[in-house]
Enzyme design. Structure first.
Site, short mmCIF file in Angstrom:
data_model
loop_
_atom_site.label_atom_id
_atom_site.label_comp_id
_atom_site.label_asym_id
_atom_site.label_seq_id
_atom_site.Cartn_x
_atom_site.Cartn_y
_atom_site.Cartn_z
CB CYS A 168 -0.93 0.00 1.19
SG CYS A 168 -0.13 -0.54 2.72
CG HIS A 224 -1.11 4.01 3.98
ND1 HIS A 224 -0.30 3.75 5.05
CD2 HIS A 224 -1.79 2.85 3.76
CE1 HIS A 224 -0.51 2.52 5.47
NE2 HIS A 224 -1.41 1.95 4.72
CG ASP A 258 -3.36 -0.19 -2.63
OD1 ASP A 258 -3.99 -1.22 -2.95
OD2 ASP A 258 -3.24 0.20 -1.46
CG ASN A 259 -1.78 -3.80 -2.41
OD1 ASN A 259 -1.43 -2.98 -1.56
ND2 ASN A 259 -2.89 -4.50 -2.31
#
Lengths: 508, 508
Positions: B64, B127, B274-275
């Protein structure tokens, strides 16, 4: 155990007008519409966009011959005889030395449609037995262009004869001799021949206002994989992808032909497959089952869930999706329904009429049974699937590199011994876990509740099951395609060896 | 390491008018358009049908925080500092005790867009560091509604404080206290709050004819997974599917809002992730990467290939598909291009301008690098991917049940030790073998030819690489969210422990 096919029924001036199906060996994950990452099936994706995509559609068996017998009889292979009792839960099919085939007692879809005035043609692989009594024209088809067995070879015409290609009653040549397949380059123009046969047949029926049923069952994409020159090297996916692109293109051309002739709104077309992609042949000769577990030969989702699309412009709303649990056997019953016929009442028919699902979006509650040979391995009811037996293949085979689940290994599920779970079936929720990786806890309330329902379905199925006479037990080199009808005219008759019937050996 | 997001740029009366992106943790295989078998994302599928589907789109990191830092800086995490050197090839992110964050020296997309008159808002998870100097409003955003860290909890406010939720400069409450998440039922209305924030922001900007950039980065579908009451129990896929359906519904509502306000043709919208899906959390809390290998935390396709859709009615032709190799870092460069700005020339930017691919269907030749921490694990050039290192996770972790590749095991590929292949990389053809199961033979002509090309790309990449100062090396319980700005007003300030900086431990 492959084959692409189309069935087309055209009913001229009548109300429902027409019907059709494609039938082939491609995996669930081979189509762009089902998430193949190269997305190279624009025609099939367009067919889905114009029709109905089935996401929960199954074959009746993870292998070719039994699956095709089920399609044409509307019955499970264990009923129509396309199974073996030589060993427990073994996959069996119709190689050249098979003695059995489709029994005369079975009623095939074209036999029944004939009574309603349909002209029936099969293009491609028959696979319901190659001895004279099993000839497709003896079982309701009016025309045939194709072969009785897989296009394996080339053979030496001594130990094994090359597979004949028939036009109607007689052979007109053999694979690798008169119908070239270049195993080195992968070039063969067979799919183009099959395409032309389909187009010509449709034109002829349209011209004579004759309702028709076309069963288009190409050899592609079964191994050895081939494509015609125009398609070779055109796919990101290698030769297998080239073959898929040619099939996709052919489907597009057939649908376009129906449009051009003005009969697309009178023709119901269905596209599906006879078993999951053969991962054993991957990556060069095998396709994809998407995220489903394992492939052909197994009763995991990868072996039996199939891509499926129904197309009928003007009748099926464009771009719809169905979660109806479907099965190739349903095409038997659905076709009869379209033709205004009743299914035979003197025998158990496993297929259901899908028209309420297709035309009205209804969901019919029915189970899916997963068989391997004479054993019910698993059953799906709603979103739940219970495995009563698990097996991929034997340790002995596996240690020799025969792997039906390459890169996949789910402990206790993809087992290499035949594991019985009858007393405590492994239960999966296919919505949350389509990959069959996480069996539900035996002590959960959900397990108890669901298994109660499934047990009743299985009990009912088993107590009423009357197996047919197994057709795939006996093999004999003398019955191979040595001298098919018409061989004299071609100077292609070969001398069979002495009859020596034996139990067929089915390794998995 | 989750987050759904949207970026939206609206440029009022100018020619290109607008721009947008969604950013979240869903896997490639979670969308109907990408073959999810339950097909429960009608709005995202429709977005694809109206726009362009990217099939070969990647994140910059399988985790992330680094992925988000890459999106906003256009640079690989190894350049912008979002990595660790505490151990070789370790995934690192920004938990509560992380000392580092986004360096002031990095230029973020909103900072640059500000110069062109854009108003920038982040909704959801930031984040990029939670200490004061890393606050998003110090890095170009004008507004923020969301949290600095993952919504893990509930915590006891002694060993660990609950994560704060900010409105702009100050916290307005904490997760599990003021923003309820019921871990038992899975109910939380957070996605609805985020949706409303997006709709209100868009309305406000439209009313004032102000170009905008909206970065919509919801916590869903990261574990702990939640959905609001209306969506609970509505999916075939369980709670995870409920969360996906709510995200899908929200995307649909945002696009509909743009249409309603008459600015859909002035707004470029991009949806991606994001992943890869966190298979470690499957089946209850994790999604699907389709047929790709493994998931989040790994540099296999399942860890880094992402669903991606570009939408811009009137500009992007409807229903198109692109095989352009894309990366979240490209959204930085592409956004600048849309805003008529040049990317910074004083530093290496890894993102490329995708507009030629999006608007003219061109294919830009560029590699994809797969990093884990400080190590380039793999590289993709064209359809080929070479693994220079392989690793899933350690035997020690694996034996405790931590499995990034559940049900998957490709011998010599999904290794549990860090295996170096620098001298003879494992090479895969992702067209023929998207599942990374069949490495090419080292002695094949194809291997030799392809590796020659890839080696040159890797050499160029490595000799010009100047790593940034690693930000994810030091952890300290004293820096956690004890007393965020605004805590006094709420009576929610907590007392931090004494500072005790330590090397962060990154197990995989």
């Amino acid at each position: 155990s492959v084959g692409l096919g189309v069935m087309l029924l055209w009913q001229g001036e009548s109300t429902f007008a027409s019907f059709g199906v494609f039938f082939l060996q491609m995996g669930w994950g081979d189509l762009g519409a089902f998430g193949e990452p190269s997305k190279e099936t624009p025609n099939l994706d367009q067919m889905a966009a114009e029709g109905m995509l089935f996401l929960d559609f199954y074959t009746a068996n993870p292998l070719c011959s039994p699956s095709r017998a089920a399609l044409l009889t509307g019955r499970l292979p264990v009923r129509n005889g396309f199974y073996t009792t030589n060993a427990h839960a073994r996959n069996a099919y119709t190689p050249q030395d098979i003695v059995g085939g489709i029994p005369d007692s079975e009623l095939l879809l074209p036999e029944l449609l004939k009574k309603a005035g349909y002209i029936n043609k099969i293009v491609g692989k028959w696979h319901l037995g190659h001895r004279p009594q099993f000839h497709p024209l003896k079982h309701g088809f009016d025309e045939w262009f194709g072969s009785p067995n897989c296009h394996f070879g080339p053979f030496d015409n001594r130990a094994l004869p090359n597979i004949p290609v028939y036009r109607d009653w007689e052979m007109i040549g053999r694979y690798y001799e008169d119908f070239k397949i270049d195993l080195k380059t992968g070039e063969a123009n067979l799919t183009q021949l099959y395409l032309q046969e389909a187009l010509d047949f449709i034109s002829k029926q349209q011209a004579s206002q004759q309702p028709f049923f076309l069963y288009w069952a190409t050899d592609a994409t079964h191994a050895p994989v081939y494509a015609s020159k125009h398609f070779l090297g055109t796919s990101q996916r290698g030769l297998y992808g080239d073959a898929v692109r040619e099939i996709d293109d052919s489907v597009g051309k057939i649908l376009q032909h129906l449009r051009k002739l003005g009969i697309s709104e009178n023709t119901f077309v269905f596209f599906t497959s006879d078993n999951g992609a053969a991962l054993i042949s991957a990556p060069k000769q095998g396709g994809s089952n998407g995220r489903f577990l394992c492939g052909k030969q197994t009763t995991f989702e990868g072996g039996m869930r199939e891509p499926a699309i129904a197309w009928w412009p003007g009748q099926i709303p464009a771009g719809t999706v169905s979660h109806q649990l479907g099965n190739v056997m349903d095409l038997f019953t659905t076709s009869l329904s379209l033709a205004g016929l009743q299914p035979p009442s003197d025998r158990q028919i496993d297929g259901v009429d899908l028209l309420p699902a297709i035309l009205q979006g209804k969901l019919i509650d029915r189970p899916i049974f997963y068989y391997r040979g004479n054993e019910m391995m698993a059953v799906r009811v709603g979103l739940y699937k219970a495995h009563y037996w698990t097996w991929s293949n034997s340790w002995e085979e596996y240690s020799k590199g025969v792997d039906f689940c390459p890169g996949q290994n789910v402990s206790g599920v993809t087992t290499h011994t035949q594991e019985e779970h009858t007393n405590l079936p492994l239960l999966f929720h296919l919505g949350r876990d389509p990959g069959e990786k996480y069996p539900l806890s035996f002590i959960s309330e959900e397990y108890q509740r669901v298994m109660e329902r499934i047990s009743a379905v299985v009990h009912q199925h088993k107590v009423t099951m009357v197996p047919g006479e197994p057709q795939l037990n006996v093999c004999d080199k003398a019955v191979m395609n040595w001298s098919p009808p018409g061989c004299e005219k071609l100077g292609k008759c070969l001398t069979p060896p002495k009859s020596d019937p034996k139990k067929c050996f089915w390794p998995h």
